[in-house]
Write an enzyme that holds these catalytic residues in place. Structure first.
Site, short mmCIF file in Angstrom:
data_model
loop_
_atom_site.label_atom_id
_atom_site.label_comp_id
_atom_site.label_asym_id
_atom_site.label_seq_id
_atom_site.Cartn_x
_atom_site.Cartn_y
_atom_site.Cartn_z
N THR A 126 0.81 -1.23 0.00
CA THR A 126 0.00 0.00 0.00
C THR A 126 0.85 1.27 0.00
OG1 THR A 126 -1.62 -1.23 1.28
CG2 THR A 126 -1.87 1.16 1.24
N ALA A 130 -2.06 4.63 -3.55
CA ALA A 130 -2.34 3.30 -4.12
C ALA A 130 -2.74 2.35 -3.00
CB ALA A 130 -1.10 2.77 -4.85
N GLN A 336 -23.58 -4.76 22.86
CA GLN A 336 -24.98 -4.45 23.20
C GLN A 336 -25.45 -5.30 24.39
OE1 GLN A 336 -26.45 -2.01 21.62
NE2 GLN A 336 -28.46 -2.16 22.58
N GLU A 363 -5.88 -6.06 3.85
CA GLU A 363 -5.75 -7.09 2.80
C GLU A 363 -6.93 -7.05 1.83
OE1 GLU A 363 -3.91 -10.78 3.66
OE2 GLU A 363 -2.96 -10.04 5.47
N THR A 365 -10.45 -4.26 1.10
CA THR A 365 -11.71 -3.91 1.77
C THR A 365 -12.82 -4.88 1.35
OG1 THR A 365 -12.36 -2.47 -0.04
CG2 THR A 365 -11.08 -1.45 1.74
N SER A 366 -13.95 -4.81 2.05
CA SER A 366 -15.10 -5.65 1.67
C SER A 366 -15.53 -5.37 0.23
CB SER A 366 -16.28 -5.37 2.60
OG SER A 366 -16.02 -5.90 3.87
C1 LIG Z 1 -4.05 -1.38 10.59
C2 LIG Z 1 -3.73 -1.56 9.13
C3 LIG Z 1 -2.73 -2.46 8.76
C4 LIG Z 1 -2.38 -2.61 7.41
N1 LIG Z 1 -1.32 -3.42 7.07
C5 LIG Z 1 -0.87 -3.42 5.78
C6 LIG Z 1 0.35 -4.10 5.43
O1 LIG Z 1 0.99 -4.77 6.27
N2 LIG Z 1 0.81 -4.00 4.16
C7 LIG Z 1 0.15 -3.30 3.20
O2 LIG Z 1 0.62 -3.25 2.07
N3 LIG Z 1 -1.02 -2.65 3.49
C8 LIG Z 1 -1.53 -2.69 4.76
N4 LIG Z 1 -2.69 -2.00 5.07
C9 LIG Z 1 -3.36 -1.23 4.05
C10 LIG Z 1 -4.71 -1.79 3.62
O3 LIG Z 1 -4.54 -2.96 2.87
C11 LIG Z 1 -5.44 -0.67 2.86
O4 LIG Z 1 -5.82 0.29 3.82
C12 LIG Z 1 -6.65 -1.16 2.10
O5 LIG Z 1 -6.26 -1.99 1.03
C13 LIG Z 1 -7.52 -0.01 1.57
O6 LIG Z 1 -6.76 0.95 0.93
P1 LIG Z 1 -6.98 2.50 1.34
O7 LIG Z 1 -6.85 2.60 2.81
O8 LIG Z 1 -6.06 3.34 0.53
O9 LIG Z 1 -8.47 2.81 0.97
P2 LIG Z 1 -9.05 3.25 -0.49
O10 LIG Z 1 -8.55 2.30 -1.52
O11 LIG Z 1 -8.80 4.70 -0.70
O12 LIG Z 1 -10.59 3.00 -0.30
C14 LIG Z 1 -11.50 3.96 0.26
C15 LIG Z 1 -12.90 3.40 0.08
O13 LIG Z 1 -13.21 3.30 -1.31
C16 LIG Z 1 -13.60 1.98 -1.61
N5 LIG Z 1 -13.15 1.61 -2.96
C17 LIG Z 1 -11.92 1.78 -3.50
N6 LIG Z 1 -11.89 1.29 -4.75
C18 LIG Z 1 -13.14 0.78 -5.01
C19 LIG Z 1 -13.74 0.12 -6.12
N7 LIG Z 1 -13.05 -0.12 -7.23
N8 LIG Z 1 -15.03 -0.25 -6.00
C20 LIG Z 1 -15.73 -0.02 -4.88
N9 LIG Z 1 -15.21 0.59 -3.79
C21 LIG Z 1 -13.94 0.99 -3.85
C22 LIG Z 1 -12.91 1.10 -0.55
O14 LIG Z 1 -13.55 -0.16 -0.43
C23 LIG Z 1 -13.07 2.00 0.66
O15 LIG Z 1 -14.35 1.85 1.20
C24 LIG Z 1 -3.09 -1.88 6.42
C25 LIG Z 1 -4.12 -1.01 6.78
C26 LIG Z 1 -4.45 -0.84 8.12
C27 LIG Z 1 -5.53 0.13 8.49
#
Ligand SMILES: Cc1cc2nc3c(=O)[nH]c(=O)nc-3n(C[C@H](O)[C@H](O)[C@H](O)COP(=O)(O)OP(=O)(O)OC[C@H]3O[C@@H](n4cnc5c(N)ncnc54)[C@H](O)[C@@H]3O)c2cc1C
Length: 380
Positions: A126, A130, A336, A363, A365-366
């Site tokens: 991440t 990206a 709750q 890993e 999002t939903s």
């Molecule tokens: C505590 C923690 C630990 C983590 N550990 C790691 C790690 O070890 N290594 C690593 O590489 N990453 C890690 N991550 C990163 C994690 O994988 C990302 O946060 C995640 O993939 C989402 O990316 P983003 O936060 O940039 O959200 P965004 O991609 O900006 O998403 C924002 C919202 O938009 C939605 N969205 C985005 N694209 C679409 C689409 N095409 N269709 C529908 N909805 C969409 C998402 O579902 C979300 O609801 C970690 C994150 C956290 C919070």
């Protein structure tokens, strides 16, 4: 189909539960409140073989399968989800990427030290720009002579501040899109490689999450991991396995929250009766227990397919999607059932409620899991 655990798996669950109750439970609140990374306990987990659970014994691993691995992560998460997250990121992301894509020399150099816990690993895909669109990686790696020069930065890397080894993805050929991102192994102390800000988080506060930064970082050519340009594609395969661990982590949180709610409901009296005697509380408990069991079946199915060497892109995404969303609901209901007492830190559900949210985000999002599942369904 066999729904019974083997004797070894039952014993494994018991030994991890004992370890978690004895070594972790007494410190959970302190680690959470003060954001303490439990390095000592992680080293002990290494001594028990938990940091090399899924790797062969000849490389120093425990030689276990993904069902065993799910049991380990679940039992750790039932007591402290942060510890489970640290172990999961170390095992199924960092070490597994080296194990799956590494050459013989890299496997022999890194896997045994990571499996024993002598070294801690992290995995950086991440970036600030990206996240879900991980192919939008901006960090670059350019080959100059016999060194790669890395520039850019990663965010949200689990274990970043405590890692001895980092697997990171960077663009080696911008024009090649998905086939232009490569993976690299970086060791702590590599010139131009440093860890940045540690995030102050809602939950999973005992796990360290932070930036990984490259400034003219000089990396020997041999630190390329896997084929040049295939780091992103390999990452997707690594995430297929990793999602089983996030599903297991979700189940562990849900089970921990459920156990606390069941116990509380049998002690708390209102209107002269234990609240467990009210039908609406019983229905909550029934729905929670049923949902946890359903998530377990999906997760073990994905794990069994993985152990059988089958493709699991759809199955692991389904397990992760269902288990994480289930766990968010179960943690909510558990709180709750505690009423106002669920809102205070004297009871464990308050922390489960905060920790669990990571499971629908990390890993993938939903929303991304649904996208992955849909892509597979439309292909079939
Ligand atoms: C505590 C923690 C630990 C983590 N550990 C790691 C790690 O070890 N290594 C690593 O590489 N990453 C890690 N991550 C990163 C994690 O994988 C990302 O946060 C995640 O993939 C989402 O990316 P983003 O936060 O940039 O959200 P965004 O991609 O900006 O998403 C924002 C919202 O938009 C939605 N969205 C985005 N694209 C679409 C689409 N095409 N269709 C529908 N909805 C969409 C998402 O579902 C979300 O609801 C970690 C994150 C956290 C919070």
């Amino acid at each position: 189909m066999d729904f019974e655990f083997t004797g070894e798996q039952t014993q494994l669950r018991k030994s991890i539960r004992d370890f978690a109750e004895l070594e972790i439970r007494p410190h959970v609140l302190d680690w959470d409140e003060n954001q303490i990374f439990p390095l000592e306990v992680i080293k002990k987990a290494g001594d028990l073989g938990l940091l090399g659970a899924i790797f062969p014994e000849e490389l120093g691993g425990a030689g276990l399968g993904y069902i065993d691995y799910s049991i380990i992560i679940e039992e750790l998460a039932r007591v402290d989800p942060s510890v489970a997250l640290i172990v999961a990121a170390h095992n199924s992301l960092c070490t597994n990427h080296i194990y799956v894509a590494g050459n013989e020399e890299q496997r022999k150099k890194y896997v045994p030290k990571l499996a024993s816990g002598e070294w801690i690993g992290c995995w950086s895909l991440t970036e600030p720009e990206a996240g879900s669109d991980a192919a939008g990686t901006r960090s670059t790696a350019t080959l100059k002579g016999n060194h790669w020069i890395l520039n850019g930065g990663k965010t949200f890397t689990t274990n970043a501040q405590y890692a001895d080894v980092c697997v990171a993805m960077a663009v080696t050929d911008r024009s090649a899109s998905h086939h232009g991102i490569s993976a690299f192994i970086l060791e702590n102390g590599t010139p131009g490689f440093r860890v940045g800000k540690k995030e102050n988080k809602l939950g999973m506060r005992a796990s360290a999450t932070g930036e990984v930064l490259f400034t003219d970082c000089h990396l020997p050519e041999s630190q390329l991991l896997g084929k040049q340009g295939e780091g992103f594609v390999d990452s997707l395969r690594i995430l297929d396995g990793g999602r089983i661990s996030i599903a297991a982590l979700s189940i562990g949180i849900a089970q921990g929250a459920f156990d606390a709610a069941l116990k509380y409901s049998k002690h708390r009296k209102q209107f002269g009766r234990f609240i467990s005697e009210f039908q609406s509380i019983q229905h909550k408990l029934s729905d929670m227990a049923t949902a946890i069991e359903a998530a377990r079946l999906l997760t073990y199915k994905a794990a069994a397919r993985k152990d059988a060497g089958k493709r699991i892109t759809k199955e692991s995404a389904m397990a992760k999607l269902f288990a994480s969303e289930m766990a968010v609901k179960v943690a909510d209901e558990a709180l709750q059932i505690h009423g106002g007492y669920g809102f205070i830190k004297d009871y464990p559900v308050e922390k489960f409620y905060r920790d669990v949210k990571l499971c629908t985000i990390g890993e993938g999002t939903s929303e991304i899991q649904r996208l992955v599942i849909a892509r597979q369904l439309l292909k079939e």
